[in-house]
Structure formats: C-alpha cells, structure tokens
Write an enzyme that holds these catalytic residues in place. Sequence first.
Site, PDB file in Angstrom:
ATOM      1  N   GLU A  80     -32.586   7.263  24.686  1.00  0.00           N
ATOM      2  CA  GLU A  80     -32.245   5.866  24.877  1.00  0.00           C
ATOM      3  C   GLU A  80     -32.408   5.478  26.340  1.00  0.00           C
ATOM      4  O   GLU A  80     -32.211   6.288  27.239  1.00  0.00           O
ATOM      5  CB  GLU A  80     -30.805   5.612  24.416  1.00  0.00           C
ATOM      6  CG  GLU A  80     -30.715   5.563  22.900  1.00  0.00           C
ATOM      7  CD  GLU A  80     -29.344   5.152  22.410  1.00  0.00           C
ATOM      8  OE1 GLU A  80     -29.278   4.243  21.584  1.00  0.00           O
ATOM      9  OE2 GLU A  80     -28.354   5.751  22.851  1.00  0.00           O
ATOM     10  N   CYS A  94     -31.777   1.692  33.378  1.00  0.00           N
ATOM     11  CA  CYS A  94     -31.104   2.986  33.360  1.00  0.00           C
ATOM     12  C   CYS A  94     -31.969   3.941  32.538  1.00  0.00           C
ATOM     13  O   CYS A  94     -32.245   3.666  31.368  1.00  0.00           O
ATOM     14  CB  CYS A  94     -29.725   2.805  32.726  1.00  0.00           C
ATOM     15  SG  CYS A  94     -28.821   4.326  32.475  1.00  0.00           S
ATOM     16  N   CYS A 101     -27.638  16.372  26.448  1.00  0.00           N
ATOM     17  CA  CYS A 101     -27.148  16.959  27.700  1.00  0.00           C
ATOM     18  C   CYS A 101     -26.405  18.250  27.376  1.00  0.00           C
ATOM     19  O   CYS A 101     -25.612  18.281  26.439  1.00  0.00           O
ATOM     20  CB  CYS A 101     -26.216  15.991  28.422  1.00  0.00           C
ATOM     21  SG  CYS A 101     -25.624  16.641  30.004  1.00  0.00           S
ATOM     22  N   CYS A 105     -19.416  17.004  28.641  1.00  0.00           N
ATOM     23  CA  CYS A 105     -18.189  16.384  29.174  1.00  0.00           C
ATOM     24  C   CYS A 105     -17.396  15.769  28.016  1.00  0.00           C
ATOM     25  O   CYS A 105     -17.978  15.193  27.086  1.00  0.00           O
ATOM     26  CB  CYS A 105     -18.527  15.320  30.204  1.00  0.00           C
ATOM     27  SG  CYS A 105     -19.425  16.001  31.620  1.00  0.00           S
ATOM     28  N   CYS A 108     -17.925  11.947  26.990  1.00  0.00           N
ATOM     29  CA  CYS A 108     -19.281  11.374  27.000  1.00  0.00           C
ATOM     30  C   CYS A 108     -19.987  11.545  25.661  1.00  0.00           C
ATOM     31  O   CYS A 108     -20.034  12.644  25.106  1.00  0.00           O
ATOM     32  CB  CYS A 108     -20.089  12.033  28.109  1.00  0.00           C
ATOM     33  SG  CYS A 108     -21.834  11.588  28.116  1.00  0.00           S
ATOM     34  N   GLY A 153     -28.364  12.838  29.849  1.00  0.00           N
ATOM     35  CA  GLY A 153     -28.733  14.070  30.526  1.00  0.00           C
ATOM     36  C   GLY A 153     -28.301  14.179  31.966  1.00  0.00           C
ATOM     37  O   GLY A 153     -27.808  13.227  32.560  1.00  0.00           O
ATOM     38  N   SER A 185     -27.303   9.894  39.477  1.00  0.00           N
ATOM     39  CA  SER A 185     -25.922  10.325  39.277  1.00  0.00           C
ATOM     40  C   SER A 185     -25.918  11.760  38.774  1.00  0.00           C
ATOM     41  O   SER A 185     -26.660  12.104  37.850  1.00  0.00           O
ATOM     42  CB  SER A 185     -25.255   9.403  38.252  1.00  0.00           C
ATOM     43  OG  SER A 185     -23.983   9.903  37.907  1.00  0.00           O
ATOM     44  N   ASN A 284     -15.345   3.673  28.424  1.00  0.00           N
ATOM     45  CA  ASN A 284     -15.781   3.146  27.133  1.00  0.00           C
ATOM     46  C   ASN A 284     -15.451   4.172  26.065  1.00  0.00           C
ATOM     47  O   ASN A 284     -16.048   5.245  26.041  1.00  0.00           O
ATOM     48  CB  ASN A 284     -17.277   2.859  27.160  1.00  0.00           C
ATOM     49  CG  ASN A 284     -17.567   1.624  27.979  1.00  0.00           C
ATOM     50  OD1 ASN A 284     -17.401   0.502  27.505  1.00  0.00           O
ATOM     51  ND2 ASN A 284     -17.945   1.827  29.226  1.00  0.00           N
ATOM     52  N   CYS A 325     -24.537   3.016  30.139  1.00  0.00           N
ATOM     53  CA  CYS A 325     -24.815   4.269  30.819  1.00  0.00           C
ATOM     54  C   CYS A 325     -23.696   5.235  30.502  1.00  0.00           C
ATOM     55  O   CYS A 325     -22.542   4.949  30.719  1.00  0.00           O
ATOM     56  CB  CYS A 325     -24.881   4.062  32.320  1.00  0.00           C
ATOM     57  SG  CYS A 325     -26.405   3.331  32.828  1.00  0.00           S
TER      58      CYS A 325
END
Length: 336
Positions: A80, A94, A101, A105, A108, A153, A185, A284, A325
């Site tokens: 995405e 983005c 990934c 986390c 996430c 990722g 990031s 979020n 993001c």
Amino acid sequence: MDLSKLSQILQTEPKFRFKQAYQALYQDLVERWADVSVLPLALRERLDEECPLDIKSELSVSSKKTEKALITFDDGVSVETVLMRHRDGRNTVCVSSQAGCPLGCAFCATGAAGFTRNLSAEEIVEQYFFWARRLNHLEEEAKIDNVVFMGMGEPFLNYDEFIKAAKTLNDPEKFNLGARRLSVSTAGIVEGIKKLAAEKIQMNLAVSLHAPLDSLREQLMPIGKKYPIPVLMRAVDDYIRKTGRRVMFEYVMIKNINDGEDDAVTLINLMKKPLHLVNLIPYNATGKFQPSSPARIKAFREKLEAAGVAVTERLSQGRDIDGACGQLAGGKGVNK
Ligand code: SAH
Ligand code: SF4
C-alpha cells in the site's frame, strides 16, 4: 512497470535519446512509450515491449484528504501507498519499503500482517510514479512536495534499495526532489542511522521511540531488545553531530500505556538536546490498544514544553491522514 533494461537499450541509441526518454518518463509522466512522439517508432515499440510503463494498481480509499492505493508487482506481491493532500495545498506521498514488516510492533497493522519480502528501489519508486501520474490527471498544477518512507516495512532493513530509491527521487535528471523534502522513519535500526549519517543526501530522519523506558519499549517494539534506548540515543547523537540536522522522535500516544505524567518526565530526560524534536501521534486503533484522549495528549505536550522540549503534534484533522502511515495491512486490504 519494468525499467531494468532501459539504460541498456538507450545505450545502443544516439546520446540525446537518454534525455528525451528521461524527460518523457520523469517529467511528462508518460504511461506508454508509444506516446513519446520524439522517439522513433521502432524504439517506442521496443521500449513498450521490454520496458513497460504500466502500473498494476487499485485505488482503495479516495477522499479529499487521503488516497490509498494497492500496487501489485510482477510476482503478485502487493504494497500500500498513500497520498496525503494537505489543506495548504501541499501533497505528501508515503511509500512502503517492504511488503509487510518483520519487526512486529504491538500497535502496528503492518507488523501484525507479517513479512513477505523486501522491495527493490524500482518498486519503491514505482509508488511515487503512481501518485505523480495520478496528481497529473487530477489537477494540472498539482505536484508532490514531500515523500516519507513511512509506509509498510522498516526502510533500514532494506537499506540499499531504500537509499537507491531516495537518490532516484533526488536525482536532478529524474524527479529532482530536494533532499529536504524526503524523510525516513526507522524503528531504531542503529546501523541504518550510522549509514544515513555518512550519506551525501541530507534527508530528514525520524526515529520511532514510543516509550521512554526500555522495559515498556520492548513490549511495544520487540526490536528494542536488540537496540536499547541508550544505544539508540548514542547513534542519534552521533548522527546529529555529523549532519547538524535535527531528528524527530515519533511517539504514538496510547491510552494508559505510554501517556502518563511519569512517562513525560522520563521522556524529558532523554530529550535534552536542542536538535531533538518530539512528534506526538494520535494512535490509530488497530485492535489491541486505545488512543489517548485529546486532554491527555495536551497535558503530555504541555509537560514536555514546560521543560523546554520541542514538540509537534499531528492535528486531529489529520487523524485519518497520518493514520494511513503505520496502518497499512498490505495485500490484505485496508484494515479497521
Ligand atoms: N518501520 C518504520 C516506518 C514505518 S511506520 C517505523 O516503525 O518507524 C511509520 C510510523 O507509523 C512509525 O512511527 C510507527 O510507529 C507509526 N505507527 C504504526 N502503527 C501506528 C498506529 N496504529 N497509529 C499511529 N501510528 C502508527
Ligand atoms: Fe514495522 Fe514500523 Fe510497523 Fe514496527 S511500526 S511493525 S517497524 S512498520
């Protein structure tokens, strides 16, 4: 889309063909070589055959503020990518640097979806191509102002392809996007921070901190076990010394997890340098946790500010925009 043979093919042509092809591809944003009338017909046909420009894509969300698209590569793997249209007219793209990934986390959506594979530099740039073309269709004057490597990722686990993509965006002969318009990031991969410090390209660095103590950070971000906060802070400070650039620490505000007064106090002690900047991000919800209330975020922010820490906060208007993001579940579609 496949540009892997482009240079090789153009090398068999007169030199000026490079310039013509690049102009068509990167500035005019053509979607088929057939449309590039300055090139001879035989060359156009060969290029369309061997360097196809079409992008397999599906727009999954489209609003005035945010657009999200799923891009599928030749092997069927999808990622995405997001376009954020800010109120002041600026546009931010983005991009994802991996399909999924591996870092898992706890907060996430990408992490929950697991890891598929690294993207090539070309596949990262393809996401930019997609939005550049789309904006071109939407509005004549619209252009992309910023690119953030904050999609799916961990860019620093795919360092070579990530930096190659950043350099393609920055290349005056290609997209010519100033390095300061590019941001990456990281979840805190120290080797990547060191490598970026040594690059000529002066792009912005953001570090996902999310907790001021290792005990909590390790629970939220398992990679924290490999790179404890003191090690991470040393790498960041070396980066600052070397580049003179400020570093943004991302801090997702999660209700009753990392948003207390004591967390703010501990964070203040870490953020002692003038080039440290904290970015508070409304969480979020992706299932597990709850977002902090606006009052709680305000109190946290004020505490940091009172201690002289530079803080920025994502506006609530941007909630769904910025949430895009870090909320990408990849080929499995839009989560939530
Ligand atoms: N892997 C890199 C970059 C991609 S994530 C990193 O972790 O830094 C981009 C940002 O979105 C990170 O700061 C990440 O912590 C944050 N993020 C992840 N999930 C989120 C969520 N549910 N709500 C808000 N931000 C989130
Ligand atoms: Fe990976 Fe970043 Fe999500 Fe962590 S926050 S799982 S590092 S994409």
